[in-house]
Each structure stands twice: as structure tokens, then as C-alpha cells.
Design a protein around this motif. Sequence first.
Motif, mmCIF file in Angstrom:
data_model
loop_
_atom_site.group_PDB
_atom_site.id
_atom_site.type_symbol
_atom_site.label_atom_id
_atom_site.label_comp_id
_atom_site.label_asym_id
_atom_site.label_seq_id
_atom_site.Cartn_x
_atom_site.Cartn_y
_atom_site.Cartn_z
ATOM 1 N N GLU A 116 -15.661 6.408 10.681
ATOM 2 C CA GLU A 116 -17.095 7.141 10.328
ATOM 3 C C GLU A 116 -17.519 7.994 11.306
ATOM 4 N N ILE A 117 -17.088 8.014 12.419
ATOM 5 C CA ILE A 117 -17.711 9.044 13.397
ATOM 6 C C ILE A 117 -17.074 10.226 13.307
ATOM 7 N N ARG A 118 -15.656 10.029 13.016
ATOM 8 C CA ARG A 118 -14.840 11.361 12.877
ATOM 9 C C ARG A 118 -15.143 12.000 11.470
ATOM 10 N N LYS A 119 -15.762 11.236 10.454
ATOM 11 C CA LYS A 119 -16.047 11.899 9.071
ATOM 12 C C LYS A 119 -17.354 12.486 9.489
ATOM 13 N N GLN A 120 -18.300 11.797 10.227
ATOM 14 C CA GLN A 120 -19.747 12.647 10.553
ATOM 15 C C GLN A 120 -19.509 13.819 11.197
ATOM 16 N N GLY A 121 -18.423 13.949 12.222
ATOM 17 C CA GLY A 121 -18.090 15.369 12.673
ATOM 18 C C GLY A 121 -17.695 16.163 11.783
#
Length: 146
Positions: free
Chosen positions: A123-128
Motif C-alpha cells: 500500500e505504501i508502494r501504491k501510494q508512491g
Amino acid sequence: MDRIASPLENVLNGYYKNAEMGASAIASLLNAVEDRGFRKELFYQRDYYEYQKAAIASQMADLCQIPEKQGKLAEFWTAVSIQARKLKGMDVHEAAELMAEGTNMGMIQLHQVMNQNPDIPEEIRKQGKKIISHEREYLDRITPYL
């Protein structure tokens, strides 16, 4: 002894610094831009960056982390560079070029921070990726001013 930041903290700090640098650069540039359409884009993007800063700071607080502020020296040199161009009489094309260069640098830094920290939650990668997508859309909107 200094605490070593986790990959998650490194990435969130990278996201935060991107928003902070963008908001700071736009704030320094706004008074030099007279073109109404471009000013509108700058205000829109500045508001986006301010929202991102607040959201990421809150996200980090939930993880008991404090965002690292951009270095004062980097902020100073960005402001000096913009002021020097303003003194020479910057037109909308030069202002757009400055913003396009900064946006490209920001996207590179976002990719780097994600690539250098591969073990982050999806989810943090998707946020980026969502932030980078927004940056690309912004770049597409300002290229007509180049």
C-alpha cells in the motif's frame, strides 16, 4: 546513538520531502507569474502538496515517526535560484520550465526512494505510484506553457 530509520520511514520521508520541496518552490515562484492559467495550475499544485504534507505527517504520526524537514540549505538555494530568475524578468515559459524541471527531479527522487527500499508494504508502494502519477498529470498540464 542515532536511530536507524526503517525502509518504511525512509520512503514516507521521501514522499514528505517531495511535497515540501514542491510547495516551497511554488510559494517562491507565485509572485513572479502573471499568466492566469499558469497561476491557477500553481495554486492547484501547491494545495495538493500542502495536503500531501499534512496527510503524510499524520500517517507517520500513526507510526510514531516524525517527518524529516528538507534541509534549510536546499530550501535557501531553491529560493535564491527563483529570485535570481525573477530579477532578470522571468516570463511564463521560463517559470513553466523551472516547474517542469523540478517536477521531473521530484519524480526521479520518488522512484529512487521506492527502488532503494524494496521491502515496504504494497500500500505504501501504491501510494508512491499514485503520487508519481499525479506529478505526471501536473507535468502534462503545464507543458503547454513551455
